[in-house]
Design a protein around this motif. Structure first.
Motif, PDB file in Angstrom:
ATOM      1  N   GLU A 422      15.383  34.508 -59.243  1.00  0.00           N
ATOM      2  CA  GLU A 422      16.052  35.248 -60.296  1.00  0.00           C
ATOM      3  C   GLU A 422      15.056  35.709 -61.360  1.00  0.00           C
ATOM      4  OE1 GLU A 422      18.900  32.105 -61.251  1.00  0.00           O
ATOM      5  OE2 GLU A 422      20.502  33.503 -60.706  1.00  0.00           O
ATOM      6  N   ARG A 441      21.016  39.873 -65.613  1.00  0.00           N
ATOM      7  CA  ARG A 441      22.205  40.204 -64.841  1.00  0.00           C
ATOM      8  C   ARG A 441      22.217  41.671 -64.400  1.00  0.00           C
ATOM      9  NH1 ARG A 441      23.107  35.728 -63.322  1.00  0.00           N
ATOM     10  NH2 ARG A 441      24.792  34.367 -64.026  1.00  0.00           N
ATOM     11  N   GLU A 442      21.823  42.590 -65.309  1.00  0.00           N
ATOM     12  CA  GLU A 442      21.941  43.996 -64.952  1.00  0.00           C
ATOM     13  C   GLU A 442      21.131  44.846 -65.908  1.00  0.00           C
ATOM     14  OE1 GLU A 442      25.471  47.249 -63.885  1.00  0.00           O
ATOM     15  OE2 GLU A 442      25.944  45.156 -64.295  1.00  0.00           O
ATOM     16  N   TYR A 461      26.387  36.147 -73.050  1.00  0.00           N
ATOM     17  CA  TYR A 461      25.650  37.326 -72.607  1.00  0.00           C
ATOM     18  C   TYR A 461      24.941  37.946 -73.801  1.00  0.00           C
ATOM     19  CZ  TYR A 461      28.432  37.221 -68.288  1.00  0.00           C
ATOM     20  OH  TYR A 461      29.019  36.856 -67.105  1.00  0.00           O
TER      21      TYR A 461
END
Length: 696
Positions: A422, A441-442, A461
């Motif tokens: 990751e 995440r993105e 987040y």
């Protein structure tokens, strides 16, 4: 809008990190009060011309609030028409790193008595200590809520306020109020006499007493202390005078006498009645002479407004704020009641002056996520490294990594790993110590790169964007992002090879050109032709996203016109303010890179330079400044706000600002000019602060 009611400042299901929340909204024009119900608490709030303001004291977790029109038969009737919604108080899981501590200082015999009428003492059964703690604690919540609302209205996002210590076990969340017993008796303290004001011996005594209490937090807290010994004593001529009263703030102590404490509300249930109590101090001074500190208005409500508002003023000095032409740091605190109740408009509404708000936005006491785990706090204190230093067993490397720098220090850094698949990001503080770890995440391409990262331990987040970072607990695709702080992507290493970046516009003819690393700021100059004359405007770069030249997006700000410009790969946009809510397309253009600036070279006006010469702090240049930054020997950064004005006058105040943090050590100092650019960074020895400062 339901039944004529509409809430204008908050949303259903909104979460708050503090418990006392102000609700603003519209209501039917023909009513004079609204009824607000939160749990078992029901209160009436005045409305005026179809608008109202109300407060609710939230319990931990979810609270259902109902706002309605009271009926004529009953003060708290069945709801005939109402609007209902839910709010949540979610206290942070860890204690604040920087915080305000509430204190009530009593003499060495433990006597907690404060000035009040005999009737008031009978109402709370002479339990002065419990009553003082209620009033000071609720007053602290009002100060905290005021800062959050006013700074939000000035563009500093949701919940930008200072933190308080909170009681762990209480039905309603309340701040902890420390009752501290002094080493002197009441008489010994009162004998300090007028030295409270000339050499501040009394203030120094209180400061020294409080520093001994919980010394482990003394470097990261401010004490707001109410002094119990305020009372009337007989003068030599037989008249009575007030003693043991002061209003002083600076450094780590905001000190206020207890002469007006009897006028303060002890909870939300008596807040409106206290802030509208029109009885005069004179008519209540039948058995006990009461102190009148009301700016000449003489009523109970005016004493409440002035004395609690003045506590905010003195606390402002501790946050590094000087006096201002208006607002809290002038006499705006006298209008404390107008901020909380929708009464007749005041021409001097209680608010932070814009210069004060700018400074508070840089204060570590006003950081939204100003929290560390105990073990992380120890790491932060021990680590001097400017970049994240991994242990030999750590799988992460920060070499050649992507970096997002926070305004005021610290960063988010993308790290690589040989054993973890990751993409990992580390949040580091100003010293480079790792505070939190995230997983990417993105990436979203919307006017530049927006990267979403996730901290699984906190369920949080974070979105890193060109102008700032924000957080959410609801996932990637969510509109309710909460602003954390400003910042920008670090400059692409490939760009270091180029001396100047240029943006050519067409039509009309003209260009923007870059002057990098000028006094630690990147300055942009716009040259254009208007009505046959050359026009030149100066900007300071605020954010940059630069994955490649073709995708570069740069935002810049012109303080003289309060105008921001955003330059993209193909178009230029403008917006009002430093952080515009809306961008408007201006014209098209393209990026170019040049090893030499376009001719003619624009002379950059008005930059400040400071230096120490002949033992004096001097300023060079014609640009006044609004912010002083001081770094101590540990690398800790403090900010002191100054008012724009004559450079000579302001630089003479610099010594006082620096002295608040460093009286016996060399510090590093720089200043920010009114156009947003920084001066040079100079070392200032203590000897320079003991002499008269001057400016050229």
């Amino acid at each position: 809008e339901i039944a004529g009611f509409r809430i204008t400042n908050i949303k259903n299901l909104q979460k708050f990190p503090y418990p006392l929340v102000q609700i603003q909204g519209k209501c039917p024009h023909d009513i004079s009060n609204v009824q607000v119900k939160c749990g078992s608490s029901v209160n009436l709030w005045p409305c005026r011309e179809g608008f109202f303001k109300a407060l609710v004291h939230l319990k931990t977790s979810t609270n259902v609030i109902c706002i309605s029109t009271p009926s004529a038969e009953n003060e708290f009737p069945e709801i005939s028409s109402c609007v209902c919604f839910s709010l949540s108080y979610e206290p942070p899981n860890t204690p604040p790193l920087f915080f305000v501590r509430l204190c009530y200082l009593v003499p060495n015999d433990g006597d907690p008595t404060f000035l009040c009428s005999a009737e008031a003492a009978e109402e709370f059964q002479n339990d002065f200590e419990a009553e003082a703690k209620k009033r000071i604690g609720f007053g602290g919540l009002l100060l905290q809520t005021f800062c959050s609302i006013d700074l939000q209205e000035q563009g500093y996002g949701d919940h930008c306020t200072f933190q308080l210590e909170m009681e762990e076990q209480s039905e309603l969340p309340m701040p902890r109020v420390h009752v501290i017993k002094a080493s002197k008796s009441r008489q010994e303290i009162l004998e300090l006499g007028n030295r409270w004001k000339d050499d501040q011996a009394g203030y120094q005594f209180v400061h020294d007493e409080l520093q001994q209490y919980d010394p482990d937090t003394r470097d990261r807290r401010i004490d707001l202390c109410i002094f119990s010994v305020t009372q009337y004593i007989e003068s030599d001529d037989g008249s009575q005078r007030i003693a043991g009263h002061t209003a002083l703030g600076g450094g780590s102590l905001a000190l206020f006498g207890s002469g007006g404490l009897h006028t303060w509300a002890s909870s939300l249930n008596n807040f409106v009645s206290c802030l509208t109590d029109s009885r005069t101090i004179a008519e209540l001074s039948t058995t006990t002479k009461l102190f009148d500190d009301s700016a000449g208005r003489h009523t109970m409500w005016a004493n409440f407004a002035t004395t609690l508002g003045a506590c905010m003023h003195e606390l402002g000095h501790c946050f590094g704020l000087p006096h201002t032409p208006d607002g809290i740091m002038s006499r705006g605190y006298d209008d404390w009641n107008f901020f909380f109740l929708n009464q007749k408009n005041s021409s001097h509404r209680c608010h932070w002056h814009r210069c004060s708000a700018i400074s508070l936005g840089h204060s570590p006491f006003f950081t939204i996520h100003n929290r560390l785990q105990p073990q992380q706090r120890a790491i932060a204190a021990a680590s001097p490294s400017p970049t994240p230093s991994a242990s030999p067993s750590s799988p992460y490397s920060a070499q050649n990594s992507q970096r997002w720098n926070k305004v005021g220090g610290g960063a988010f850094i993308r790290v690589t790993s040989s054993s973890v698949t990751e993409v990992v990001w580390l949040e580091v503080n100003e010293s480079g110590a790792t505070m939190f770890q995230f997983v990417e995440r993105e990436q979203i391409d919307d006017w530049g790169v927006n990267i979403i990262i996730f901290d699984e331990t906190r369920g949080m987040y974070v979105k890193l964007s060109e102008g700032g970072c924000s957080w959410s607990s609801h996932g990637v695709y969510h509109n309710g992002w909460n602003y954390i702080c400003g910042g920008a992507w670090a400059v692409d290493p490939e760009r270091q090879e180029h001396s100047h970046l240029i943006w050519l516009r067409s039509p009309p003819p003209g260009h923007f050109q870059e002057y990098p690393n000028f006094n630690e700021s990147t300055v942009w100059v716009e040259s254009t032709i208007s009505n046959g004359q050359q026009k030149v405007y100066q900007f300071v770069e605020t954010t940059r996203v630069s994955q490649s030249l073709a995708s570069t997006i740069i935002t810049m700000f012109d303080a003289s016109r309060n105008l921001s410009i955003r330059l993209g790969p193909t178009r230029c946009e403008w917006g009002s303010g430093r952080e515009p809510n809306q961008w408007n397309e201006l014209y098209s253009g393209t990026w170019q890179v040049s090893n030499s600036p376009l001719e003619p070279l624009i002379q950059l006006p008005g930059f400040m330079e400071i230096k120490v010469e002949d033992g004096k702090v001097k300023a060079l240049g014609d640009q006044p400044f609004v912010l002083v930054e001081v770094q101590d020997h540990q690398g800790t950064v403090f900010h002191f706000q100054q008012l724009p004005g004559n450079a000579k006058e302001i630089i003479e105040d610099l010594g006082d600002a620096v002295r608040q943090r460093a009286q016996h050590e060399t510090v590093k100092v720089r200043v920010m000019s009114v156009n947003g650019s920084w001066s040079n960074l100079v070392k200032v020895p203590p000897v320079a602060l003991t002499q008269s400062n001057s400016a050229n």
